[in-house]
Scaffold this motif. Structure first.
Motif, PDB file in Angstrom:
ATOM      1  N   SER A   5       0.801  -1.218   0.000  1.00  0.00           N
ATOM      2  CA  SER A   5       0.000   0.000   0.000  1.00  0.00           C
ATOM      3  C   SER A   5       0.833   1.266   0.000  1.00  0.00           C
ATOM      4  O   SER A   5       0.348   2.328  -0.351  1.00  0.00           O
ATOM      5  CB  SER A   5      -0.927   0.008   1.226  1.00  0.00           C
ATOM      6  OG  SER A   5      -0.176  -0.098   2.411  1.00  0.00           O
ATOM      7  N   PRO A  12      -5.151   1.095  -6.277  1.00  0.00           N
ATOM      8  CA  PRO A  12      -6.046   1.552  -5.206  1.00  0.00           C
ATOM      9  C   PRO A  12      -6.404   0.478  -4.200  1.00  0.00           C
ATOM     10  O   PRO A  12      -6.725   0.785  -3.054  1.00  0.00           O
ATOM     11  CB  PRO A  12      -7.289   2.031  -5.981  1.00  0.00           C
ATOM     12  CG  PRO A  12      -6.769   2.430  -7.319  1.00  0.00           C
ATOM     13  CD  PRO A  12      -5.675   1.453  -7.617  1.00  0.00           C
ATOM     14  N   ASP A  13      -6.362  -0.820  -4.602  1.00  0.00           N
ATOM     15  CA  ASP A  13      -6.688  -1.885  -3.643  1.00  0.00           C
ATOM     16  C   ASP A  13      -5.500  -2.308  -2.806  1.00  0.00           C
ATOM     17  O   ASP A  13      -5.578  -3.237  -2.013  1.00  0.00           O
ATOM     18  CB  ASP A  13      -7.267  -3.097  -4.377  1.00  0.00           C
ATOM     19  CG  ASP A  13      -6.256  -3.754  -5.311  1.00  0.00           C
ATOM     20  OD1 ASP A  13      -5.139  -3.211  -5.471  1.00  0.00           O
ATOM     21  OD2 ASP A  13      -6.577  -4.811  -5.887  1.00  0.00           O
ATOM     22  N   GLY A  14      -4.359  -1.607  -2.973  1.00  0.00           N
ATOM     23  CA  GLY A  14      -3.180  -1.923  -2.166  1.00  0.00           C
ATOM     24  C   GLY A  14      -2.259  -2.937  -2.825  1.00  0.00           C
ATOM     25  O   GLY A  14      -1.205  -3.246  -2.289  1.00  0.00           O
ATOM     26  N   TRP A 126     -11.789   8.119   3.448  1.00  0.00           N
ATOM     27  CA  TRP A 126     -10.833   7.198   2.833  1.00  0.00           C
ATOM     28  C   TRP A 126     -11.038   5.790   3.347  1.00  0.00           C
ATOM     29  O   TRP A 126     -11.372   5.582   4.510  1.00  0.00           O
ATOM     30  CB  TRP A 126      -9.402   7.619   3.155  1.00  0.00           C
ATOM     31  CG  TRP A 126      -8.941   8.869   2.489  1.00  0.00           C
ATOM     32  CD1 TRP A 126      -9.578   9.571   1.515  1.00  0.00           C
ATOM     33  CD2 TRP A 126      -7.717   9.565   2.751  1.00  0.00           C
ATOM     34  NE1 TRP A 126      -8.828  10.661   1.149  1.00  0.00           N
ATOM     35  CE2 TRP A 126      -7.684  10.681   1.894  1.00  0.00           C
ATOM     36  CE3 TRP A 126      -6.659   9.347   3.614  1.00  0.00           C
ATOM     37  CZ2 TRP A 126      -6.627  11.575   1.876  1.00  0.00           C
ATOM     38  CZ3 TRP A 126      -5.595  10.228   3.613  1.00  0.00           C
ATOM     39  CH2 TRP A 126      -5.570  11.335   2.742  1.00  0.00           C
ATOM     40  N   ARG A 127     -10.768   4.825   2.485  1.00  0.00           N
ATOM     41  CA  ARG A 127     -10.766   3.431   2.901  1.00  0.00           C
ATOM     42  C   ARG A 127      -9.378   3.041   3.424  1.00  0.00           C
ATOM     43  O   ARG A 127      -8.405   3.767   3.260  1.00  0.00           O
ATOM     44  CB  ARG A 127     -11.180   2.519   1.739  1.00  0.00           C
ATOM     45  CG  ARG A 127     -12.634   2.721   1.312  1.00  0.00           C
ATOM     46  CD  ARG A 127     -13.040   1.690   0.288  1.00  0.00           C
ATOM     47  NE  ARG A 127     -14.406   1.893  -0.172  1.00  0.00           N
ATOM     48  CZ  ARG A 127     -15.475   1.439   0.425  1.00  0.00           C
ATOM     49  NH1 ARG A 127     -15.348   0.743   1.555  1.00  0.00           N
ATOM     50  NH2 ARG A 127     -16.681   1.658  -0.063  1.00  0.00           N
ATOM     51  N   VAL A 130      -5.832   3.303   1.451  1.00  0.00           N
ATOM     52  CA  VAL A 130      -5.357   4.671   1.223  1.00  0.00           C
ATOM     53  C   VAL A 130      -4.726   5.220   2.507  1.00  0.00           C
ATOM     54  O   VAL A 130      -3.663   5.854   2.482  1.00  0.00           O
ATOM     55  CB  VAL A 130      -6.507   5.579   0.747  1.00  0.00           C
ATOM     56  CG1 VAL A 130      -6.001   6.999   0.513  1.00  0.00           C
ATOM     57  CG2 VAL A 130      -7.125   5.024  -0.534  1.00  0.00           C
ATOM     58  N   LYS A 131      -5.370   4.962   3.636  1.00  0.00           N
ATOM     59  CA  LYS A 131      -4.819   5.416   4.917  1.00  0.00           C
ATOM     60  C   LYS A 131      -3.490   4.729   5.200  1.00  0.00           C
ATOM     61  O   LYS A 131      -2.542   5.353   5.694  1.00  0.00           O
ATOM     62  CB  LYS A 131      -5.819   5.156   6.041  1.00  0.00           C
ATOM     63  CG  LYS A 131      -7.061   6.013   5.955  1.00  0.00           C
ATOM     64  CD  LYS A 131      -7.935   5.894   7.187  1.00  0.00           C
ATOM     65  CE  LYS A 131      -8.742   4.653   7.210  1.00  0.00           C
ATOM     66  NZ  LYS A 131      -9.723   4.630   8.322  1.00  0.00           N
ATOM     67  N   GLY A 133      -1.353   3.653   3.009  1.00  0.00           N
ATOM     68  CA  GLY A 133      -0.349   4.253   2.139  1.00  0.00           C
ATOM     69  C   GLY A 133       0.126   5.594   2.649  1.00  0.00           C
ATOM     70  O   GLY A 133       1.324   5.919   2.605  1.00  0.00           O
ATOM     71  N   LEU A 134      -0.806   6.401   3.162  1.00  0.00           N
ATOM     72  CA  LEU A 134      -0.440   7.713   3.686  1.00  0.00           C
ATOM     73  C   LEU A 134       0.494   7.579   4.884  1.00  0.00           C
ATOM     74  O   LEU A 134       1.497   8.298   4.988  1.00  0.00           O
ATOM     75  CB  LEU A 134      -1.692   8.486   4.102  1.00  0.00           C
ATOM     76  CG  LEU A 134      -1.389   9.833   4.762  1.00  0.00           C
ATOM     77  CD1 LEU A 134      -1.084  10.879   3.715  1.00  0.00           C
ATOM     78  CD2 LEU A 134      -2.529  10.290   5.648  1.00  0.00           C
TER      79      LEU A 134
END
Length: 286
Positions: A5, A12-14, A126-127, A130-131, A133-134
């Motif tokens: 991720s 987008p799905d990691g 956010w799902r 995404v979190k 990855g951030l």
């Protein structure tokens, strides 16, 4: 497809289709972590226990003691560190795949999603991937430099953010868990203790916040509410009890005004209680 991720090649799905991209991202992460001596994750299974206030004041107190400190706010949906440190409206300098954290002092640098939002009223929807990855980006793509401590303020619960934080920082990250004395809080916080253990990390100890009331007139601490819940949980879990911090009106005022309590009120009863929480961290080897 592998989970990645935080990789630049991630979907987008990691998932990630580029092994070389994953390898480079992992190498960059490990290089960043190698420059951070101690990684402290402040967390709680319950909201409203003053966890962000405790995290901010730990970071400030360590920096005032001469330690090089980074403070990372990974509360995606309610970032409060910018307000607590009077940094609202500040923006990190953005370079080529790197960000410079916002300086609070020469010894304390700060990063929060709150610095990146155009509107502080904006909801972040956010799902999990995404979190995740951030959070990884906030570790590996921020120019933290050489740190004695990275203090991470997690949102309450045992969901995506604390999970991603501990997985990103690795098994050497240590948790400081915050509770209030009431049984309803202790029940939820108990889950945080088991959560940390299941991930293979260590709990440094438990802080019992809002324990008693610090009278602004006489300076004494009065036990007008329940006390001892955090200490009892620490004993039950076999972890260190780091101390009690009383409910003090000045802590709330300082947070709202953006002046960290440990900078302006260190000599009060509450300040001394916070210092007791920080002493074990100051005893860590350099």
């Amino acid at each position: 497809m592998s989970e990645c991720s935080g990789c630049a090649s991630a979907a987008p799905d990691g998932s990630c289709s580029s092994e070389s991209g994953c390898d480079k991202a992992d190498e960059k992460l490990q290089k960043t972590l190698g420059r951070i001596r101690h990684k402290i994750v402040v967390m709680s299974g319950k909201g409203g226990v003053g966890k962000s206030t405790v995290a901010a004041n730990i970071a400030v107190a360590l920096s005032l003691a001469g330690k090089k400190v980074g403070l990372l706010d990974v509360d995606v949906h309610g970032p409060s560190i910018p307000r607590l440190l009077s940094l609202k409206g500040q923006k990190p300098h953005m370079g080529d795949h790197v960000m410079e954290p916002v300086p609070w002092s020469k010894n304390l640098s700060v990063m929060s999603l709150g610095f990146l939002l155009e509107d502080d009223k904006q909801a972040v929807i956010w799902r999990g991937p995404v979190k995740m990855g951030l959070i990884k980006q906030f570790v590996e793509d921020v120019m933290w430099g050489d740190l004695d401590f990275l203090i991470v303020d997690c949102p309450p619960g045992t969901g995506d953010e604390p999970l991603s934080t501990l997985q990103t920082l690795g098994p050497t990250a240590i948790a400081v868990i915050v509770t209030t004395p009431q049984g309803v809080a202790v029940d939820d916080v108990r889950r945080s203790v088991s959560f940390v253990g299941e991930l293979g990390n260590r709990v440094l100890g438990i802080v019992e916040n809002m324990s008693g009331f610090a009278c602004p007139d006489c300076g004494a601490v009065h036990n007008i509410f329940n006390t001892g819940g955090g200490e009892e949980l620490a004993r039950e879990a076999g972890v260190r009890f780091l101390g009690r911090i009383p409910l003090d009106p000045e802590v709330s005022i300082s947070g709202d005004e953006g002046f960290p309590f440990m900078k302006v009120h260190r000599d009060t009863a509450t300040g001394k209680a916070m210092q007791q929480v920080i002493e074990p961290l100051l005893a860590f080897p350099d």
